[in-house]
Scaffold this active site. Structure first.
Site, mmCIF file in Angstrom:
data_model
loop_
_atom_site.group_PDB
_atom_site.id
_atom_site.type_symbol
_atom_site.label_atom_id
_atom_site.label_comp_id
_atom_site.label_asym_id
_atom_site.label_seq_id
_atom_site.Cartn_x
_atom_site.Cartn_y
_atom_site.Cartn_z
ATOM 1 N N LYS A 124 22.683 -13.706 -18.814
ATOM 2 C CA LYS A 124 22.918 -14.367 -20.110
ATOM 3 C C LYS A 124 22.628 -15.865 -20.052
ATOM 4 C CE LYS A 124 27.203 -12.839 -20.316
ATOM 5 N NZ LYS A 124 27.272 -11.735 -19.345
ATOM 6 N N THR A 125 23.196 -16.536 -19.049
ATOM 7 C CA THR A 125 23.043 -17.989 -18.974
ATOM 8 C C THR A 125 21.580 -18.377 -18.764
ATOM 9 O OG1 THR A 125 25.288 -18.288 -18.141
ATOM 10 C CG2 THR A 125 23.716 -20.060 -17.703
ATOM 11 N N GLU A 168 24.720 -18.102 -25.896
ATOM 12 C CA GLU A 168 25.112 -17.144 -24.875
ATOM 13 C C GLU A 168 26.274 -16.311 -25.426
ATOM 14 O OE1 GLU A 168 26.836 -17.093 -20.307
ATOM 15 O OE2 GLU A 168 25.611 -18.777 -20.982
#
Length: 456
Positions: A124-125, A168
């Site tokens: 995600k990041t 995110e």
């Protein structure tokens, strides 16, 4: 009537954030402060993040107590803060409304034309960071909320225009179900956060509900190579676009070249060349992250050249295969946030492609429930390094009610060692690492403190 954070912002009323130093909570605080909203907060301990917020005007207390909430018109809390928190108790007793962090972000997102929400068990990041650079190169002036420091925006928040929001989006406690995506991205789906979810079917239901938040004129982007991710879009009445390395994916990579673990490739969208990407972050998983971003970018009308520039400029975010430096004897030290067996496997396989003599992995398991539930998977992942060195389990929000410790992992992994302190780990690695070895500190806790100890 549905509670919204927006009237409190418009009226410049005091908003109190419980857990203000946490991921995305500190970004919310910074956004509120930028709008002239009085912000108070509480957390367990000081950090660089809370010091920055205090310099911006936030009043922060480093202890959870009822009087912290006095004078607040609204309380915002993280998912990890429960109803027995004294500040929440005070709020309920005195009629002060309380909302969760994700709910606050969800209300704010509704002010933007395009909202790209990137979700998944892993990546995600990194993918949010990649998408941020693509959006910036395309002159979309994005507002950004990302879970780790991104040098290109000087932190975890970028305040931009109202045309584009890049966020995110975490599934823990169903937080992302409060968001308002116009483009939702599912990178992958695996068992995780089993202190909240019942099983993989429960997790898939959550991701399905996340995808269903997307409007019919938006787009759901999903990893076509991931069976669980594809289950999330079954019977979904929304436009779906797949990405992956298989020939049937809508967005895929062609002309792939692996250069010592770093990939260059052509991105095809529905068979047509869209961008030529040269990644500065290693690993096949990052090629997939880049494909997901291209799938979103092309839908938003971003020219392929801008997508190329953004992806080619991305050199990583904090604690994602981040180079720490060289030990005095020449060993390379890298830090990585991986804390789920699949993330660890991807990171260790990437390291294997980089031609070090040996890989020494200092791993700090994250939470007792995850270590217990995925024990066999952790053993298999750690078998990919030449020497596993185990730190005590990072408890985070938990008590050890399942009776497990890092020594149990060390006993199950051939040649592994477990130590009680970072000082002992650093001392062992100094004696064990050779000049062309990779020392990889790994985990979502504070194992990153070991790297600087090794450089001294």
């Amino acid at each position: 009537m549905c509670l919204s954070i927006k009237p409190y912002i418009e009226n410049k009323q005091t908003i109190h954030l419980i857990g203000i130093g946490g991921v995305s909570m500190n970004s919310l605080a910074e956004l509120l402060l930028s709008k002239g909203v009085p912000v108070t907060g509480s957390d367990r301990q000081r950090s660089d993040v809370t010091a920055r917020l205090e310099m911006m005007g936030a009043k922060i207390t480093y202890e959870h107590k009822a009087e912290n909430a006095q004078g607040a018109a609204l309380i915002v809390r993280t998912a990890a803060v429960h109803d027995d928190n004294p500040e929440v108790v005070f709020a309920h007793e005195h009629g002060v409304p309380v909302m969760e962090r994700a709910e606050a972000w969800g209300h704010l997102m509704r002010d933007y034309d395009n909202v790209v929400c990137l979700a998944g068990t892993h990546g995600k990041t990194t993918s949010t960071s990649m998408m941020t650079l693509v959006a910036m190169e395309a002159q979309l002036d994005p507002t950004v909320m990302v879970g780790s420091n991104l040098p290109a925006i000087g932190g975890t928040l970028r305040i931009g225009g109202k045309g584009c929001f890049v966020a995110e989006s975490c599934e823990y406690c169903n937080s992302f179900l409060q968001f308002a995506p116009t483009v939702s991205v599912v990178l992958n789906v695996e068992e995780d956060h089993l202190d909240f979810f019942k099983d993989i079917d429960d997790i898939i239901r959550s991701f399905h509900a996340f995808c269903a938040l997307t409007p019919t004129n938006g787009l759901v982007i999903v990893n076509g190579d991931d069976a669980n991710a594809m289950r999330c879009v079954e019977d979904l009445d929304r436009p779906v676009r797949t990405f992956g390395l298989s020939a049937g994916a809508d967005v895929r990579a062609a002309d792939i070249r692996d250069e010592n673990g770093y990939y260059r490739f052509t991105v095809l969208v529905k068979g047509k060349a869209y961008a030529k990407v040269v990644l500065s972050v290693p690993g096949q998983h990052n090629m997939l992250n880049a494909l997901a971003c291209c799938a979103a970018a092309e839908f938003l009308g971003v020219p392929g050249a801008a997508a190329e520039r953004g992806l080619n400029k991305f050199t990583g975010s904090s604690r994602r295969f981040q180079l720490v430096g060289k030990m005095p004897n020449g060993a390379t030290v890298v830090d990585d946030y991986a804390h789920h067996p699949s993330e660890m496997t991807a990171t260790l396989r990437t390291a294997r492609e980089m031609h070090f003599d040996r890989i020494l992995c200092a791993f700090q398991p994250h939470t007792y429930t995850r270590t217990k539930a995925l024990f066999d998977e952790f053993v298999k992942a750690l078998a990919l390094c030449d020497q596993a060195v185990l730190a005590p389990i990072y408890a985070a929000r938990e008590q050890n009610t399942v009776g497990i410790c890092s020594g149990d992992l060390a006993d199950a992994v051939s040649g592994a060692k477990a130590f009680d302190s970072f000082e002992e780990i650093a001392a062992y690695l100094r004696s064990a690492a050779g000049p062309n070895d990779l020392v990889l500190t790994m985990g979502a806790g504070n194992i990153n403190e070991v790297g600087p100890m090794l450089l001294r």
